[in-house]
Scaffold this active site. Structure first.
Site, PDB file in Angstrom:
ATOM      1  N   LYS A  74       5.824   2.490   8.008  1.00 53.78           N
ATOM      2  CA  LYS A  74       4.689   3.314   8.422  1.00 53.78           C
ATOM      3  C   LYS A  74       3.490   2.418   8.766  1.00 53.78           C
ATOM      4  CE  LYS A  74       4.306   6.841   5.788  1.00 53.78           C
ATOM      5  NZ  LYS A  74       3.977   7.743   4.665  1.00 53.78           N
ATOM      6  N   THR A 105      -3.948  12.951   6.754  1.00 49.71           N
ATOM      7  CA  THR A 105      -2.502  13.038   6.987  1.00 49.71           C
ATOM      8  C   THR A 105      -2.219  14.155   7.990  1.00 49.71           C
ATOM      9  OG1 THR A 105      -2.183  12.328   4.708  1.00 49.71           O
ATOM     10  CG2 THR A 105      -0.255  13.233   5.832  1.00 49.71           C
ATOM     11  N   SER A 155      -6.742   5.669   4.627  1.00 48.92           N
ATOM     12  CA  SER A 155      -6.792   4.887   3.379  1.00 48.92           C
ATOM     13  C   SER A 155      -7.202   3.446   3.695  1.00 48.92           C
ATOM     14  CB  SER A 155      -5.426   4.871   2.696  1.00 48.92           C
ATOM     15  OG  SER A 155      -5.273   5.987   1.861  1.00 48.92           O
ATOM     16  N   ASP A 190      -0.269  11.007  -3.418  1.00 50.46           N
ATOM     17  CA  ASP A 190       0.993  11.429  -2.806  1.00 50.46           C
ATOM     18  C   ASP A 190       1.259  12.836  -3.360  1.00 50.46           C
ATOM     19  OD1 ASP A 190       3.312  10.045  -1.123  1.00 50.46           O
ATOM     20  OD2 ASP A 190       4.300  11.234  -2.652  1.00 50.46           O
ATOM     21  N   LYS A 249       0.848  -1.197   0.000  1.00 53.10           N
ATOM     22  CA  LYS A 249       0.000   0.000   0.000  1.00 53.10           C
ATOM     23  C   LYS A 249       0.878   1.240   0.000  1.00 53.10           C
ATOM     24  CE  LYS A 249      -3.999   2.148   0.880  1.00 53.10           C
ATOM     25  NZ  LYS A 249      -3.654   2.971  -0.299  1.00 53.10           N
ATOM     26  N   LYS A 263       4.928   1.977  -3.382  1.00 56.23           N
ATOM     27  CA  LYS A 263       4.913   3.391  -3.804  1.00 56.23           C
ATOM     28  C   LYS A 263       5.084   3.458  -5.305  1.00 56.23           C
ATOM     29  CE  LYS A 263       4.988   7.398  -1.575  1.00 56.23           C
ATOM     30  NZ  LYS A 263       4.323   7.482  -0.293  1.00 56.23           N
TER      31      LYS A 263
HETATM   32  N1  GLU Z   1       1.109   8.915   0.085  1.00 57.19           N
HETATM   33  C1  GLU Z   1       0.697   8.829   1.445  1.00 57.19           C
HETATM   34  C2  GLU Z   1       1.863   8.411   2.319  1.00 57.19           C
HETATM   35  O1  GLU Z   1       3.007   8.610   1.971  1.00 57.19           O
HETATM   36  C3  GLU Z   1      -0.565   8.004   1.632  1.00 57.19           C
HETATM   37  C4  GLU Z   1      -0.454   6.551   1.280  1.00 57.19           C
HETATM   38  C5  GLU Z   1      -1.793   5.815   1.319  1.00 57.19           C
HETATM   39  O2  GLU Z   1      -2.785   6.410   1.700  1.00 57.19           O
HETATM   40  O3  GLU Z   1      -1.781   4.644   0.944  1.00 57.19           O
HETATM   41  O4  GLU Z   1       1.684   7.944   3.405  1.00 57.19           O
END
Ligand code: GLU
Length: 419
Positions: free
Chosen positions: A99, A195, A353, A151, A75, A111
């Site tokens: 994370k 976020t 998410s 992102d 994810k 990613k």
């Molecule tokens: N791009 C965001 C991050 O770096 C969200 C990733 C997501 O929601 O999967 O955490």
């Protein structure tokens, strides 16, 4: 403290590997475990062509990295930026694993990135780039496989186009393939603010730990995208005084506090610098302001061996991914600055998410209060676990966060019989 500026790497992939080593040193893991974690399991590199508005055809390059899927599907977001590199995408996929691990989500890290500047694309071009990239990676992703999200410079609308392209290719409606979608097609309430909201929960907890009052605590926010802009608003609503904000072109500073609503309106219609000539400040100077809270909310490598010694904030909350280098981390720790690491500070985004994905799979949707309540509980519990472990081992929050994640991933790999 002296640091060797010459030796510091700014390659995010090497930095992610150094961070793994730092945490693994406390964990007594077999060498092969860290070896597995120090690189993504799979990487896809694609090129695809898009017809531009003037009739010409332009070829774009993009990547998707899947770091580790021992705990669950991978994810993580998709970034559209002219400076995207494969090493950056790999590092970002690794940070996503840690994370998800630190906040206890049933995911590994992934990613994606496309080398492009969305600010120079028309809406039609942006849509065609988004759909073409999704088409190029469609067999690599999926609701049980790898689930992208927004992102840097990607939006709910882009997620909507990508979900539609994937659904059409597969011949089924598949909202669970991507998160951060518009509400009407399966987005989650609270995702847009998640976020920043998660980051603010951790800041409030850190202020309390450092016995600093929230009321009138001064804050500087570097970056005015989804995370920075909303963090500035939420911190100001919580009672903090936002003295500086910036975007990629520079910032504005007023020691008496900025009017965040006015700045948001300026950002939408012209430039935040229209706030007033006398308030203009550079991004570099913003980072070095004497504030209680500094929120780097843009890109990697803004706090490095070069400027770490000049950082005066008491708390640095990493809303961005990878803003602080390992050398800078050492300097900040020696100065007694609390760094709430990216893998914790910005984990609210992927947490909501996850909630969005769960709602998509159930086809049953929650109220905003329910989403935010679950987010707060999860963020605070995760913060406390990281803080307590850091205290126990007399280390920094980043190392403790990595220790928690690495232990989880290693346990999953062991349970699957991989190690
Ligand atoms: N791009 C965001 C991050 O770096 C969200 C990733 C997501 O929601 O999967 O955490």
């Amino acid at each position: 403290m002296t640091v060797s500026v010459m030796e510091e790497t700014l390659n995010p992939y090497q930095i992610a590997q150094q961070q793994i080593d730092a945490a693994a040193a406390y964990l007594n893991l077999p060498e092969h475990v860290t070896q597995i974690l120090k690189q993504p399991k799979r990487v896809l590199s694609v090129s695809f062509s898009v017809r531009m508005d003037d009739g010409s055809i332009r070829v774009f390059e993009g990547y998707r990295a899947q770091h580790n899927d021992a705990i669950g599907p991978t994810k993580g977001g998709i970034r559209f930026h002219p400076e995207v590199t494969l090493d950056e995408v790999k590092a970002l996929s690794m940070w996503m694993s840690f994370k998800c691990g630190v906040v206890g989500l049933p995911y590994g890290g992934g990613k994606g990135g496309v080398i492009c500047d969305p600010r120079e694309l028309s809406k039609g071009e942006l849509e065609r780039v988004s759909r073409a990239f999704m088409e190029a990676i469609a067999d690599f992703v999926g609701p049980d496989k790898d689930i992208p999200a927004p992102d840097v410079y990607t939006t709910p609308q882009i997620m909507g186009w990508m979900m539609d392209t994937y659904s059409r290719l597969k011949g089924v409606n598949s909202p669970g393939v991507i998160t951060g979608k518009p509400l009407i097609i399966g987005g989650s309430k609270g995702r847009n603010e998640a976020t920043a909201q998660g980051c603010v929960y951790t800041i409030l907890a850190a202020l309390k730990d450092r016995q600093l009052p929230v009321q009138n605590a001064t804050a500087a926010v570097q970056g005015f995208g989804n995370a920075g802009r909303i963090a500035a608003r939420l911190l100001s609503e919580a009672g903090c005084r936002i003295v500086a904000v910036s975007d990629s072109k520079g910032g504005i500073y007023d020691p008496n506090g900025l009017d965040i609503e006015r700045i948001s309106a300026l950002k939408d219609h012209s430039s935040i610098r229209e706030y007033g000539e006398s308030f203009v400040i550079s991004n570099a100077a913003l980072l070095e302001l004497d504030v209680d809270i500094l929120v780097p909310a843009a890109l990697e490598n803004v706090i490095t061996a070069v400027n770490a010694d000049r950082i005066k904030a008491k708390i640095v909350a990493e809303a961005a991914n990878g803003p602080t280098t390992p050398e800078a981390d050492r300097v900040l720790a020696a100065k007694g600055i609390t760094v709430i690491p990216d893998v914790l500070a910005n984990a609210g985004g992927v947490t909501v998410s996850y909630f969005e994905w769960v709602q998509n799979l159930m086809n049953y949707y929650w109220s905003e209060a329910e989403v935010l309540g679950k987010l707060e509980t999860n963020m605070i519990q995760s913060y406390v676990a990281v803080r307590d472990l850091a205290q126990e081992h007399s280390t920094d929050l980043r190392t403790a966060a990595y220790m928690i994640s690495i232990k989880r991933i290693a346990a999953a790999m062991e349970a699957r019989g991989w190690i």
